[in-house]
Enzyme design. Sequence first.
Site, PDB file in Angstrom:
ATOM      1  N   GLY A 193     -21.433   1.660  11.238  1.00  0.00           N
ATOM      2  CA  GLY A 193     -20.276   1.495  12.132  1.00  0.00           C
ATOM      3  C   GLY A 193     -19.723   2.790  12.698  1.00  0.00           C
ATOM      4  N   ARG A 228     -14.491  14.204  15.468  1.00  0.00           N
ATOM      5  CA  ARG A 228     -13.290  13.393  15.637  1.00  0.00           C
ATOM      6  C   ARG A 228     -12.126  14.252  16.123  1.00  0.00           C
ATOM      7  NH1 ARG A 228     -16.783  10.397  14.918  1.00  0.00           N
ATOM      8  NH2 ARG A 228     -16.981   8.629  13.485  1.00  0.00           N
ATOM      9  N   LYS A 249      -6.315  -4.748  15.719  1.00  0.00           N
ATOM     10  CA  LYS A 249      -5.602  -3.819  16.617  1.00  0.00           C
ATOM     11  C   LYS A 249      -5.842  -4.208  18.074  1.00  0.00           C
ATOM     12  CE  LYS A 249      -3.775  -1.381  13.474  1.00  0.00           C
ATOM     13  NZ  LYS A 249      -2.330  -1.504  13.248  1.00  0.00           N
ATOM     14  N   ASN A 255     -11.280   7.720   4.051  1.00  0.00           N
ATOM     15  CA  ASN A 255     -11.175   8.696   5.137  1.00  0.00           C
ATOM     16  C   ASN A 255     -11.548  10.088   4.655  1.00  0.00           C
ATOM     17  OD1 ASN A 255      -8.595   6.615   5.933  1.00  0.00           O
ATOM     18  ND2 ASN A 255     -10.135   7.060   7.472  1.00  0.00           N
ATOM     19  N   ASN A 296       0.839  -1.206   0.000  1.00  0.00           N
ATOM     20  CA  ASN A 296       0.000   0.000   0.000  1.00  0.00           C
ATOM     21  C   ASN A 296       0.875   1.257   0.000  1.00  0.00           C
ATOM     22  OD1 ASN A 296      -2.593   1.197   0.003  1.00  0.00           O
ATOM     23  ND2 ASN A 296      -2.362   1.710   2.177  1.00  0.00           N
ATOM     24  N   SER A 338      -4.993   2.032  17.683  1.00  0.00           N
ATOM     25  CA  SER A 338      -5.979   2.953  17.126  1.00  0.00           C
ATOM     26  C   SER A 338      -7.068   3.239  18.152  1.00  0.00           C
ATOM     27  CB  SER A 338      -6.609   2.291  15.901  1.00  0.00           C
ATOM     28  OG  SER A 338      -7.741   2.991  15.466  1.00  0.00           O
ATOM     29  N   TYR A 375     -10.673  -5.166  10.938  1.00  0.00           N
ATOM     30  CA  TYR A 375      -9.481  -4.321  11.093  1.00  0.00           C
ATOM     31  C   TYR A 375      -9.321  -3.892  12.555  1.00  0.00           C
ATOM     32  CZ  TYR A 375      -6.705  -0.147  11.475  1.00  0.00           C
ATOM     33  OH  TYR A 375      -5.786   0.776  11.914  1.00  0.00           O
TER      34      TYR A 375
HETATM   35  P1  NAD Z   1      -0.228   2.831   5.202  1.00  0.00           P
HETATM   36  O1  NAD Z   1      -1.014   1.790   4.479  1.00  0.00           O
HETATM   37  O2  NAD Z   1       0.111   4.076   4.481  1.00  0.00           O
HETATM   38  O3  NAD Z   1       1.144   2.183   5.749  1.00  0.00           O
HETATM   39  C1  NAD Z   1       1.227   0.818   6.107  1.00  0.00           C
HETATM   40  C2  NAD Z   1       2.423   0.240   5.385  1.00  0.00           C
HETATM   41  O4  NAD Z   1       2.553  -1.146   5.740  1.00  0.00           O
HETATM   42  C3  NAD Z   1       2.288   0.286   3.866  1.00  0.00           C
HETATM   43  O5  NAD Z   1       3.452   0.904   3.324  1.00  0.00           O
HETATM   44  C4  NAD Z   1       2.182  -1.173   3.431  1.00  0.00           C
HETATM   45  O6  NAD Z   1       2.782  -1.400   2.165  1.00  0.00           O
HETATM   46  C5  NAD Z   1       2.891  -1.878   4.570  1.00  0.00           C
HETATM   47  N1  NAD Z   1       2.485  -3.262   4.810  1.00  0.00           N
HETATM   48  C6  NAD Z   1       1.231  -3.757   4.955  1.00  0.00           C
HETATM   49  N2  NAD Z   1       1.282  -5.073   5.191  1.00  0.00           N
HETATM   50  C7  NAD Z   1       2.600  -5.426   5.211  1.00  0.00           C
HETATM   51  C8  NAD Z   1       3.301  -6.657   5.385  1.00  0.00           C
HETATM   52  N3  NAD Z   1       2.652  -7.813   5.578  1.00  0.00           N
HETATM   53  N4  NAD Z   1       4.654  -6.641   5.339  1.00  0.00           N
HETATM   54  C9  NAD Z   1       5.327  -5.488   5.112  1.00  0.00           C
HETATM   55  N5  NAD Z   1       4.722  -4.311   4.916  1.00  0.00           N
HETATM   56  C10 NAD Z   1       3.367  -4.282   4.968  1.00  0.00           C
HETATM   57  O7  NAD Z   1      -0.980   3.151   6.561  1.00  0.00           O
HETATM   58  P2  NAD Z   1      -0.719   4.298   7.639  1.00  0.00           P
HETATM   59  O8  NAD Z   1      -1.879   5.218   7.612  1.00  0.00           O
HETATM   60  O9  NAD Z   1       0.648   4.833   7.500  1.00  0.00           O
HETATM   61  O10 NAD Z   1      -0.856   3.444   8.962  1.00  0.00           O
HETATM   62  C11 NAD Z   1       0.282   2.916   9.628  1.00  0.00           C
HETATM   63  C12 NAD Z   1      -0.206   2.064  10.794  1.00  0.00           C
HETATM   64  O11 NAD Z   1      -0.984   2.881  11.664  1.00  0.00           O
HETATM   65  C13 NAD Z   1      -1.089   0.887  10.400  1.00  0.00           C
HETATM   66  O12 NAD Z   1      -0.785  -0.200  11.236  1.00  0.00           O
HETATM   67  C14 NAD Z   1      -2.473   1.410  10.676  1.00  0.00           C
HETATM   68  O13 NAD Z   1      -3.372   0.370  10.943  1.00  0.00           O
HETATM   69  C15 NAD Z   1      -2.241   2.269  11.894  1.00  0.00           C
HETATM   70  N6  NAD Z   1      -3.251   3.321  12.077  1.00  0.00           N
HETATM   71  C16 NAD Z   1      -3.535   4.152  11.043  1.00  0.00           C
HETATM   72  C17 NAD Z   1      -4.514   5.137  11.198  1.00  0.00           C
HETATM   73  C18 NAD Z   1      -4.893   6.035  10.050  1.00  0.00           C
HETATM   74  O14 NAD Z   1      -5.980   6.588  10.085  1.00  0.00           O
HETATM   75  N7  NAD Z   1      -4.051   6.226   9.044  1.00  0.00           N
HETATM   76  C19 NAD Z   1      -5.167   5.274  12.433  1.00  0.00           C
HETATM   77  C20 NAD Z   1      -4.835   4.408  13.477  1.00  0.00           C
HETATM   78  C21 NAD Z   1      -3.863   3.434  13.279  1.00  0.00           C
HETATM   79  C1  WQD Z   2     -14.152  10.771   9.940  1.00  0.00           C
HETATM   80  C2  WQD Z   2     -15.535  11.431   9.947  1.00  0.00           C
HETATM   81  C3  WQD Z   2     -17.231  10.074   8.935  1.00  0.00           C
HETATM   82  C4  WQD Z   2     -15.580  10.182   4.887  1.00  0.00           C
HETATM   83  C5  WQD Z   2     -11.230   5.610  10.611  1.00  0.00           C
HETATM   84  C6  WQD Z   2     -11.104   4.217  11.147  1.00  0.00           C
HETATM   85  C7  WQD Z   2     -10.259   4.212  12.369  1.00  0.00           C
HETATM   86  C8  WQD Z   2      -8.923   4.913  12.125  1.00  0.00           C
HETATM   87  C9  WQD Z   2      -9.073   6.241  11.466  1.00  0.00           C
HETATM   88  C10 WQD Z   2      -7.264   3.302  11.619  1.00  0.00           C
HETATM   89  C11 WQD Z   2     -16.667  10.473  10.295  1.00  0.00           C
HETATM   90  C12 WQD Z   2     -17.012  11.327   8.131  1.00  0.00           C
HETATM   91  C13 WQD Z   2     -15.787  10.365   6.237  1.00  0.00           C
HETATM   92  C14 WQD Z   2     -16.496  10.757   3.959  1.00  0.00           C
HETATM   93  C15 WQD Z   2     -17.727  11.678   5.814  1.00  0.00           C
HETATM   94  N1  WQD Z   2      -8.108   4.154  11.229  1.00  0.00           N
HETATM   95  N2  WQD Z   2     -16.829  11.099   6.679  1.00  0.00           N
HETATM   96  N3  WQD Z   2     -17.515  11.494   4.474  1.00  0.00           N
HETATM   97  O1  WQD Z   2     -14.159   6.687  10.730  1.00  0.00           O
HETATM   98  O2  WQD Z   2     -13.178   8.288  12.449  1.00  0.00           O
HETATM   99  O3  WQD Z   2     -11.818   6.426  11.599  1.00  0.00           O
HETATM  100  O4  WQD Z   2      -9.915   6.121  10.320  1.00  0.00           O
HETATM  101  O5  WQD Z   2      -7.110   2.842  12.699  1.00  0.00           O
HETATM  102  O6  WQD Z   2     -10.090   2.886  12.727  1.00  0.00           O
HETATM  103  O7  WQD Z   2     -12.398   3.728  11.440  1.00  0.00           O
HETATM  104  O8  WQD Z   2     -12.309   8.310  10.111  1.00  0.00           O
HETATM  105  O9  WQD Z   2     -11.854   9.755   8.185  1.00  0.00           O
HETATM  106  O10 WQD Z   2     -13.259   7.685   7.843  1.00  0.00           O
HETATM  107  O11 WQD Z   2     -14.197   9.593   9.129  1.00  0.00           O
HETATM  108  O12 WQD Z   2     -18.670  12.356   6.219  1.00  0.00           O
HETATM  109  O13 WQD Z   2     -16.387  10.607   2.739  1.00  0.00           O
HETATM  110  O14 WQD Z   2     -15.812  11.883   8.607  1.00  0.00           O
HETATM  111  O15 WQD Z   2     -18.583   9.712   8.965  1.00  0.00           O
HETATM  112  O16 WQD Z   2     -17.614  11.203  11.022  1.00  0.00           O
HETATM  113  P1  WQD Z   2     -13.010   7.418  11.260  1.00  0.00           P
HETATM  114  P2  WQD Z   2     -12.862   8.814   8.722  1.00  0.00           P
END
Ligand code: NAD
Ligand code: WQD
Length: 361
Positions: free
Chosen positions: A316, A232, A154, A200, A35, A125, A150
Amino acid sequence: MNILVTGGAGFIGSHTLVELYKAGHTAVVVDNLSNSNPTALRRVAEIIGVAEIPFYKTDIRDREGLERVFAEHKLDACIHFAGLKAVGESVEKPWEYYENNIGGTLTLVDVMRRHGCKNIIFSSSATVYGDPVEIPITEMCPKGQCTNPYGWTKSMLEQVLMDIQKADREWNVVLLRYFNPVGAHPSGRIGENPNGIPNNLMPYITQVAVGKRKELGVFGNDYPTPDGTGVRDYIHVVDLAAAHVAALKRFLKPENGEYGTATEPSAANIHSTSNPHLSIYNIGTGHGYSVLDMVKAFVRVNAVDVPYSIKPRRAGDIATCYCNPAKAKAELGWEARYDIDDMVRDSWNWQKNNPEGYPEV
Ligand code: NAD
Ligand code: WQD
């Protein structure tokens, strides 16, 4: 320290590399690029002024590949970002999510311990709180029911890492519960690069602003929030990245400067601060903004149009989610520095300079 950064080519990982090097650390990246795009790593190197970041295109489920990384580098700790993260996709493909995220972490942690590297920061998360029983959410808030696989990966991985730490007290485990990361490095060279239609909010807004999508759908305006749209805790990704650097101090033993030497944890309650080798932090700003707050700030700061219309609620979703980040401030000396205007400015700066994301490789 020399840090193994899994998932380092991704959104949060790439920004964390910048902050690590700025703070004097070095890193080795493992990413399978499922990704992400290697251009991100080249741009990180350019931002920090090094020739390149050591990189292995390796899957964390590939034991031999990880063995090679540890054989070739002395690593003090791991910041573990690698994982699949699309909530909707995880409902369609639960096996793939459990296998990648949980299977991958089990292999990673096993290889780490074989090499005596027992310090890990894990990307958790806010989703582990489910529908939170208190707002603002503190780390004492009980975990809840996740609404998708997902989220369960976590929640379960937190438990796995806590159990491993309990059984072998040489481990130091830091669980960082991120709220909603947005924004991009102020240079506009690295940022979020979602595949396909963004799930997102912020990448959807930026793609509407740049003309790639017609309008934003606002998922529900009948929530019990000030304007009816979901609230949020958005956090600038550079602040989030800095929290990882701050969390590394949990691995330092002050008396002799060694990493990860265990002393007896004093209490069973892992949410308290009493176990110095297992800590959990909320990483957010502590401010809640609604969907419409974000849209309005984006339009005001960037002077661009973001057409939107109200759509039904998304399955959700919860009404309100923001944290109390006081524990991270007290124990790590970390707090968010960027505000909502910085977040929307830097998100747009990244998108307008890279309308197609990173170039195809
Ligand atoms: P991202 O997808 O940009 O980064 C994740 C990276 O992991 C990617 O580069 C992907 O290629 C790599 N990857 C996935 N599976 C792999 C595997 N099996 N082996 C090696 N590499 C692998 O996501 P991000 O937004 O940078 O998120 C980073 C971490 O933070 C993730 O664990 C995600 O679940 C967590 N997180 C993200 C958010 C968010 O909203 N972005 C919120 C809470 C937690
Ligand atoms: C934010 C707000 C939507 C898109 C998700 C994951 C969470 C974490 C972060 C990894 C909400 C609203 C969104 C759109 C909208 N990821 N929205 N129109 O749902 O808080 O969290 O990302 O761990 O696990 O669930 O983030 O950015 O999707 O939504 O109105 O097209 O924006 O309903 O209120 P969320 P989000």
